[in-house]
Scaffold this active site. Structure first.
Site, short mmCIF file in Angstrom:
data_model
loop_
_atom_site.label_atom_id
_atom_site.label_comp_id
_atom_site.label_asym_id
_atom_site.label_seq_id
_atom_site.Cartn_x
_atom_site.Cartn_y
_atom_site.Cartn_z
N ASP A 88 0.82 -1.60 0.49
CA ASP A 88 -0.10 -0.06 -0.07
C ASP A 88 1.07 1.67 0.17
OD1 ASP A 88 -2.89 1.31 2.07
OD2 ASP A 88 -2.17 1.28 -0.11
N GLY A 103 -0.49 6.60 2.23
CA GLY A 103 -1.29 8.29 2.99
C GLY A 103 -2.43 7.55 3.73
N ASP A 134 -7.56 -7.34 0.44
CA ASP A 134 -6.71 -7.62 1.86
C ASP A 134 -7.63 -7.48 3.04
OD1 ASP A 134 -6.64 -4.86 1.35
OD2 ASP A 134 -5.92 -4.79 3.40
N CYS A 193 -11.64 -28.95 8.43
CA CYS A 193 -10.59 -27.99 8.17
C CYS A 193 -9.22 -28.89 7.99
CB CYS A 193 -10.45 -27.14 9.40
SG CYS A 193 -9.08 -25.75 8.58
N CYS A 237 -5.76 -27.21 8.57
CA CYS A 237 -4.95 -26.55 9.24
C CYS A 237 -4.28 -27.11 10.60
CB CYS A 237 -5.64 -25.01 9.81
SG CYS A 237 -6.08 -25.63 11.26
N CYS A 255 -6.63 -27.67 13.30
CA CYS A 255 -8.15 -28.41 13.93
C CYS A 255 -7.16 -29.68 13.18
CB CYS A 255 -8.73 -28.21 12.51
SG CYS A 255 -9.24 -26.41 12.34
N HIS A 291 -5.32 -21.18 10.95
CA HIS A 291 -6.41 -21.65 10.86
C HIS A 291 -7.38 -20.67 10.48
CE1 HIS A 291 -10.74 -23.23 11.36
NE2 HIS A 291 -10.54 -22.04 11.70
#
Ligand SMILES: CCCSCc1cc(N)cc2c(=O)[nH]c(N)nc12
Length: 373
Positions: free
Chosen positions: A93, A96, A267, A305, A307, A310, A336
Site C-alpha cells: 500500500d 497515505g 486484503d 479443516c 490446518c 484443527c 486456522h
C-alpha cells in the site's frame, strides 16, 4: 518466468469472475485474499506457513516499513522479498491511508502529507513521488498509487475534493513510477458512496492508465449494506480486463459479497488480528475460544479443516493456551483463520469456474446459520 505483468480473465458467473495475475515472482489466482504482512511479517506466522494456507500473494505497508527499518535499509539488504523470506508476489500500500489512521500531527497539502512517526515522533513526508520511490526500494511487485481516503460519513463536496486530489496524485504516481517491466501500478478509485463521483474517478484513472484498479474509500465505517450498495456499481465502472482490488475487506461474508459483485482481490488484517484475540472463523460462524464452554471440549475447531490447529488440537487445548497467553495460541488460531479465508477463496474460484456460484453462496450462508459452534 518472463519479466512481464499480466492478467487473464478466465470464467465469469454473473458478476463474479476468476482469473490469474502473472508476475515474474509467480501467479496469483483470483479471486484472491491477500494476508497483511504490515512490518515485513504476517504476525505469528512463518512465511512457509502463510504459503501453506494457500496464499499466492501478501501485503506490505509503505508507512510502517519507511519508519522502521526504513526502505533504504531493506533495499541494501536485497529488498522486501529477501528480507522477509517470501519469494512470491508482494503488493504494498502507498502509505497515505496509514498516515491518516496512525500518525499524529499530520499536515495534508497538494504536495502530499507531512506527519510525525507514531513510533518516535520523527517528522516525515509522503507524496506520490516519495511513495513510489519507497515502494521501488522495497521491490514490491504491485505498487499502489498515493491517495487520500476520506473518513465516512462526509459531505459530498468534501468527498469530491478529496477524490479529485487523489486523481491528481494518481497522475503524479504514474509519472514517478516510470517504466518498470514485470511490476504493476494500480490506480485507486475514490468517491465515497457517490455513483457519479466514482464514475468520474474511474474515468480519470482510465485516462491515465494502470495495470490494475482498486476500489478504495470503503471499509471505513460505512457498514456492509452501504458497502455492497456501492459495490453494486463501482467495480463495473472499472476496466473489465484488469484486476479489481477492494481494499481493506473484510469479514468472510463481506468477501463473498464482494466477489459476487465483481471484485478479484481483497486484503484484511481480520484473520490474523482475530487469531491473536481468540476470534476463530469457521464455516459455522465465529468461535470465541476464550469462552469457558470450550474448556473441556475434545473436538477440533472444525473437523473438515486441513490446518494444524484443527488436525492436531482440541478446543480444550486451544482454550487453555489462549487463556494462558501462550505464543502457540496466536500461531495456531492465525494459521486456522488464514486457512479458512483461503479455503473460502478456493471454494469461490471452483464454483465460479463451474458456474455454480449461487449454489455455493447459498451453502456458505446456510452453514453459518447452522449454528452449534
Ligand atoms: C495494508 C493495508 C492495505 S488496504 C488499506 C486501505 C483500506 C481501506 N479501507 C481503504 C484504503 C484506501 O482507500 N486507500 C488506500 N491506499 N488504502 C486503503
Amino acid at each position: 518466468m518472463k519479466n512481464t505483468f499480466s492478467f487473464e480473465l478466465q470464467k465469469t458467473d454473473g458478476a463474479a469472475r476468476t482469473g490469474v495475475i502473472r508476475t515474474p515472482r509467480g501467479e496469483v489466482r483470483t479471486p484472491a485474499f491477500m494476508p497483511v504482512g504490515t512490518a515485513a511479517t504476517v504476525k505469528a506466522m512463518m512465511p512457509e506457513s502463510v504459503a501453506e494456507t494457500g496464499a499466492d500473494i501478501l501485503l506490505g505497508n509503505t508507512y510502517h516499513l519507511m519508519l522502521r527499518p526504513t526502505a533504504e535499509r531493506i533495499d541494501r539488504l536485497g529488498g522486501l522479498h529477501r528480507f522477509m523470506n517470501w519469494d512470491r508476489p508482494i503488493l504494498t500500500d502507498s502509505g497515505g491511508f496509514q498516515v491518516m489512521s496512525l500518525s499524529g500531527l499530520r499536515k495534508l497539502t497538494e504536495d502530499g502529507v507531512t506527519f510525525k512517526s507514531h513510533i518516535d515522533g520523527s517528522k516525515h513526508v509522503l507524496s506520490p513521488e516519495t511513495s513510489m520511490e519507497i515502494q521501488r526500494l522495497l521491490g514490491s511487485d504491485i505498487v499502489m498509487c498515493f491517495d487520500e481516503c476520506p473518513a465516512l460519513p462526509a459531505d459530498k463536496s468534501r468527498i469530491a475534493d478529496s477524490m479529485r486530489l487523489s486523481m491528481r496524485w494518481a497522475d503524479r504516481s504514474r509519472a514517478a513510477f516510470g517504466d518498470r517491466p514485470g511490476h504493476a501500478l494500480f490506480g485507486i478509485q475514490q468517491g465515497g458512496l457517490e455513483e457519479d463521483l466514482r464514475a468520474e474517478s474511474a474515468e480519470a484513472l482510465q485516462q491515465i492508465g494502470f495495470e490494475g484498479y482498486a476500489v478504495g474509500g470503503l471499509a471505513v465505517g460505512e457498514g456492509q449494506e452501504a458497502m455492497f450498495g456501492c459495490l453494486d456499481f463501482a467495480p463495473g465502472q472499472l476496466p473489465v480486463d484488469k484486476p479489481r482490488y477492494l481494499m481493506g475487506v473484510g469479514k468472510p461474508d463481506d468477501i463473498v459479497g464482494a466477489v459476487k459483485r465483481g471484485i478479484d482481490m481483497m486484503d484484511c488484517v481480520l484473520p490474523s488480528r482475530s487469531g491473536r484475540t481468540g476470534q476463530v472463523f469457521t464455516r459455522h460462524g465465529v468461535v470465541n475460544i476464550k469462552n469457558a464452554r470450550h474448556a473441556d471440549d475434545p473436538r477440533p475447531l472444525d473437523d473438515t479443516c486441513r490446518c494444524p490447529a484443527c488436525r492436531n488440537y482440541s478446543r480444550a487445548y486451544l482454550h487453555h493456551v489462549f487463556r494462558s497467553q501462550e505464543m502457540i495460541s496466536g500461531m495456531l488460531l492465525t494459521w486456522h483463520n488464514l486457512t479458512y479465508f483461503q479455503d473460502i477463496m478456493q471454494g469461490m474460484r471452483a464454483a465460479i469456474a463451474a458456474g455454480t456460484f449461487d449454489a455455493w453462496e447459498a451453502d456458505f450462508h446456510a452453514g453459518r446459520a447452522a449454528g452449534d459452534i
